[in-house]
Enzyme design. Sequence first.
Site, PDB file in Angstrom:
ATOM      1  N   GLY A  13       0.829  -1.211   0.000  1.00  0.00           N
ATOM      2  CA  GLY A  13       0.000   0.000   0.000  1.00  0.00           C
ATOM      3  C   GLY A  13       0.855   1.249   0.000  1.00  0.00           C
ATOM      4  N   SER A  15       1.709   3.493  -2.423  1.00  0.00           N
ATOM      5  CA  SER A  15       1.608   4.610  -3.370  1.00  0.00           C
ATOM      6  C   SER A  15       1.086   5.876  -2.700  1.00  0.00           C
ATOM      7  CB  SER A  15       0.715   4.233  -4.562  1.00  0.00           C
ATOM      8  OG  SER A  15      -0.582   3.926  -4.115  1.00  0.00           O
ATOM      9  N   ASP A  64      -3.570  -6.997  -5.249  1.00  0.00           N
ATOM     10  CA  ASP A  64      -4.492  -6.921  -4.116  1.00  0.00           C
ATOM     11  C   ASP A  64      -3.941  -7.775  -2.969  1.00  0.00           C
ATOM     12  OD1 ASP A  64      -6.576  -7.158  -2.329  1.00  0.00           O
ATOM     13  OD2 ASP A  64      -8.059  -7.786  -3.824  1.00  0.00           O
ATOM     14  N   VAL A  65      -3.638  -7.150  -1.845  1.00  0.00           N
ATOM     15  CA  VAL A  65      -3.034  -7.919  -0.732  1.00  0.00           C
ATOM     16  C   VAL A  65      -3.976  -8.979  -0.176  1.00  0.00           C
ATOM     17  CG1 VAL A  65      -1.472  -6.044  -0.005  1.00  0.00           C
ATOM     18  CG2 VAL A  65      -3.718  -6.256   1.081  1.00  0.00           C
ATOM     19  N   SER A 144      -2.599   0.133  14.682  1.00  0.00           N
ATOM     20  CA  SER A 144      -3.278   1.405  14.953  1.00  0.00           C
ATOM     21  C   SER A 144      -3.526   1.556  16.444  1.00  0.00           C
ATOM     22  CB  SER A 144      -4.631   1.417  14.232  1.00  0.00           C
ATOM     23  OG  SER A 144      -5.405   2.524  14.654  1.00  0.00           O
ATOM     24  N   TYR A 157     -13.287  -2.639  11.758  1.00  0.00           N
ATOM     25  CA  TYR A 157     -11.898  -2.228  11.492  1.00  0.00           C
ATOM     26  C   TYR A 157     -10.990  -2.420  12.696  1.00  0.00           C
ATOM     27  CZ  TYR A 157      -8.102   1.219  10.728  1.00  0.00           C
ATOM     28  OH  TYR A 157      -6.878   1.845  10.606  1.00  0.00           O
ATOM     29  N   LYS A 161      -7.108  -4.319  13.366  1.00  0.00           N
ATOM     30  CA  LYS A 161      -5.862  -3.682  13.816  1.00  0.00           C
ATOM     31  C   LYS A 161      -5.341  -4.354  15.090  1.00  0.00           C
ATOM     32  CE  LYS A 161      -5.224  -1.517  10.409  1.00  0.00           C
ATOM     33  NZ  LYS A 161      -3.975  -1.423   9.665  1.00  0.00           N
ATOM     34  N   ILE A 190      -3.980  10.188  11.604  1.00  0.00           N
ATOM     35  CA  ILE A 190      -3.016  10.724  10.641  1.00  0.00           C
ATOM     36  C   ILE A 190      -3.821  11.184   9.419  1.00  0.00           C
ATOM     37  CG2 ILE A 190      -0.905  10.166   9.337  1.00  0.00           C
ATOM     38  CD1 ILE A 190      -0.674   9.646  12.425  1.00  0.00           C
ATOM     39  N   ASN A 195      -9.068   8.728   5.795  1.00  0.00           N
ATOM     40  CA  ASN A 195     -10.040   9.422   6.661  1.00  0.00           C
ATOM     41  C   ASN A 195     -10.415  10.818   6.141  1.00  0.00           C
ATOM     42  OD1 ASN A 195      -7.710  10.807   7.240  1.00  0.00           O
ATOM     43  ND2 ASN A 195      -7.341   9.735   9.159  1.00  0.00           N
TER      44      ASN A 195
HETATM   45  N1  LIG Z   1      -4.595   7.496   8.699  1.00  0.00           N
HETATM   46  C1  LIG Z   1      -4.770   7.104   9.963  1.00  0.00           C
HETATM   47  O1  LIG Z   1      -5.275   7.861  10.826  1.00  0.00           O
HETATM   48  C2  LIG Z   1      -4.342   5.746  10.376  1.00  0.00           C
HETATM   49  C3  LIG Z   1      -4.027   4.762   9.479  1.00  0.00           C
HETATM   50  N2  LIG Z   1      -3.648   3.523   9.930  1.00  0.00           N
HETATM   51  C4  LIG Z   1      -3.306   2.464   8.994  1.00  0.00           C
HETATM   52  O2  LIG Z   1      -2.303   2.919   8.125  1.00  0.00           O
HETATM   53  C5  LIG Z   1      -2.319   2.146   6.953  1.00  0.00           C
HETATM   54  C6  LIG Z   1      -2.154   3.065   5.775  1.00  0.00           C
HETATM   55  O3  LIG Z   1      -3.276   3.918   5.664  1.00  0.00           O
HETATM   56  P1  LIG Z   1      -3.175   5.459   5.318  1.00  0.00           P
HETATM   57  O4  LIG Z   1      -1.828   5.773   4.827  1.00  0.00           O
HETATM   58  O5  LIG Z   1      -3.704   6.191   6.461  1.00  0.00           O
HETATM   59  O6  LIG Z   1      -4.275   5.625   4.177  1.00  0.00           O
HETATM   60  P2  LIG Z   1      -4.161   5.485   2.606  1.00  0.00           P
HETATM   61  O7  LIG Z   1      -5.540   5.238   2.125  1.00  0.00           O
HETATM   62  O8  LIG Z   1      -3.412   6.614   2.026  1.00  0.00           O
HETATM   63  O9  LIG Z   1      -3.258   4.199   2.420  1.00  0.00           O
HETATM   64  C7  LIG Z   1      -3.739   2.901   2.327  1.00  0.00           C
HETATM   65  C8  LIG Z   1      -3.056   2.272   1.135  1.00  0.00           C
HETATM   66  O10 LIG Z   1      -3.404   0.894   1.081  1.00  0.00           O
HETATM   67  C9  LIG Z   1      -3.719   0.594  -0.260  1.00  0.00           C
HETATM   68  N3  LIG Z   1      -4.608  -0.532  -0.323  1.00  0.00           N
HETATM   69  C10 LIG Z   1      -5.894  -0.594   0.081  1.00  0.00           C
HETATM   70  N4  LIG Z   1      -6.400  -1.800  -0.176  1.00  0.00           N
HETATM   71  C11 LIG Z   1      -5.416  -2.512  -0.766  1.00  0.00           C
HETATM   72  C12 LIG Z   1      -5.328  -3.808  -1.270  1.00  0.00           C
HETATM   73  N5  LIG Z   1      -6.371  -4.633  -1.229  1.00  0.00           N
HETATM   74  N6  LIG Z   1      -4.154  -4.220  -1.805  1.00  0.00           N
HETATM   75  C13 LIG Z   1      -3.087  -3.389  -1.860  1.00  0.00           C
HETATM   76  N7  LIG Z   1      -3.111  -2.142  -1.389  1.00  0.00           N
HETATM   77  C14 LIG Z   1      -4.261  -1.713  -0.858  1.00  0.00           C
HETATM   78  C15 LIG Z   1      -4.379   1.859  -0.791  1.00  0.00           C
HETATM   79  O11 LIG Z   1      -4.412   1.884  -2.207  1.00  0.00           O
HETATM   80  C16 LIG Z   1      -3.520   2.919  -0.171  1.00  0.00           C
HETATM   81  O12 LIG Z   1      -2.410   3.200  -0.967  1.00  0.00           O
HETATM   82  C17 LIG Z   1      -3.628   1.367   6.984  1.00  0.00           C
HETATM   83  O13 LIG Z   1      -3.357   0.029   7.336  1.00  0.00           O
HETATM   84  C18 LIG Z   1      -4.425   2.037   8.088  1.00  0.00           C
HETATM   85  O14 LIG Z   1      -5.303   1.147   8.718  1.00  0.00           O
HETATM   86  C19 LIG Z   1      -3.551   3.238  11.250  1.00  0.00           C
HETATM   87  C20 LIG Z   1      -3.858   4.189  12.165  1.00  0.00           C
HETATM   88  C21 LIG Z   1      -4.276   5.503  11.804  1.00  0.00           C
HETATM   89  C1  LIG Z   2      -9.074   5.934   9.526  1.00  0.00           C
HETATM   90  C2  LIG Z   2      -9.171   6.547  10.875  1.00  0.00           C
HETATM   91  O1  LIG Z   2      -9.226   7.919  10.818  1.00  0.00           O
HETATM   92  C3  LIG Z   2      -7.987   6.211  11.682  1.00  0.00           C
HETATM   93  O2  LIG Z   2      -7.713   4.861  11.531  1.00  0.00           O
HETATM   94  C4  LIG Z   2      -7.158   4.459  12.618  1.00  0.00           C
HETATM   95  O3  LIG Z   2      -6.675   3.378  12.722  1.00  0.00           O
HETATM   96  C5  LIG Z   2      -7.180   5.506  13.664  1.00  0.00           C
HETATM   97  O4  LIG Z   2      -7.615   5.010  14.836  1.00  0.00           O
HETATM   98  C6  LIG Z   2      -8.090   6.518  13.135  1.00  0.00           C
HETATM   99  O5  LIG Z   2      -9.393   6.290  13.608  1.00  0.00           O
END
Ligand SMILES: NC(=O)C1=CN([C@@H]2O[C@H](COP(=O)(O)OP(=O)(O)OC[C@H]3O[C@@H](n4cnc5c(N)ncnc54)[C@H](O)[C@@H]3O)[C@@H](O)[C@H]2O)C=CC1
Ligand SMILES: C[C@H](O)[C@@H]1OC(=O)[C@H](O)[C@@H]1O
Length: 254
Positions: A13, A15, A64-65, A144, A157, A161, A190, A195
Amino acid sequence: MKLLEGNTVLVTGASTGIGRAAAIGAAQHGADVAINYANSDRSAASCVAEIEALGQRAITVKGDVADPQTAQDFVARAVEAFGKVDVKVSNAGICPFHAFLDMPADVVERTFKVNLHGAYFMVQGAAQQMVKQGHGGSIVAVSSISALVGGEYQTHYTLTKAGVHSLMQSTAIALGKHGIRCNSVLPGTILTEINKDDLADVEKREYMEKRVPLGRLGASEDLAGPIVFLASDMAAYVTGAALRVDGGMYVNLQ
Ligand SMILES: NC(=O)C1=CN([C@@H]2O[C@H](COP(=O)(O)OP(=O)(O)OC[C@H]3O[C@@H](n4cnc5c(N)ncnc54)[C@H](O)[C@@H]3O)[C@@H](O)[C@H]2O)C=CC1
Ligand SMILES: C[C@H](O)[C@@H]1OC(=O)[C@H](O)[C@@H]1O
């Protein structure tokens, strides 16, 4: 000091968001990087361009993971390009916010498959290669703060996590004898694509900001340092650990 000089780092993920920041952070620390991504060829290509501008090599592997075969293909392509796998960052995830009582079954199943099955098979694929190589490795999973606390619209969700956090604890035990360390980072809130819609609600965003002792929501780059640290030899005696990266949000009761 460069912490990942000569390493090959695989990020899922990668990109966008946290994964992209981790990939670029790894390259800034001297690593060649393999990027898994799901959809946007353009975003993946721009991530590669950023890494190459840093003087490192990068490849993209679309997939797709949730499909176990993607993990095998990702590792095979990285080995073909760079000869080995030293670090795996399991980051890909989704969080389609929805109320509990009328949660559609397909949303639950997809969230489990991407976040949990995806992490499981990606970690397993990387570990198989690291064991074959025989010189250890490091796995960092993006869990998370939601592994520790609930969310009204995240009932499907938060448990994924918690599962990822638990996976790092169990694989730390299973893989310690091979010199493979397994840790997780627990980001707070973040600002990323995941989100964007949820935090478009100004009242909610301000409430979330107020909960953070450091006074702001996180940026993807806030995760790069902790991930690079856990991936590197600086953390050589750290395994089975979970590092909150949340500006203090979790401890802020009153
Ligand atoms: N943004 C936040 O507040 C938080 C995010 N996270 C975790 O961080 C990780 C990254 O998310 P973010 O950078 O925030 O959002 P994001 O949406 O920018 O990144 C998620 C990435 O995963 C990719 N993805 C989704 N489904 C996929 C699949 N089936 N196969 C391959 N790639 C796939 C998306 O295309 C995207 O690039 C996630 O696991 C999320 O749960 C954890 C805590 C907080
Ligand atoms: C996507 C949410 O904003 C984000 O995802 C998490 O894992 C954090 O707890 C936030 O709720």
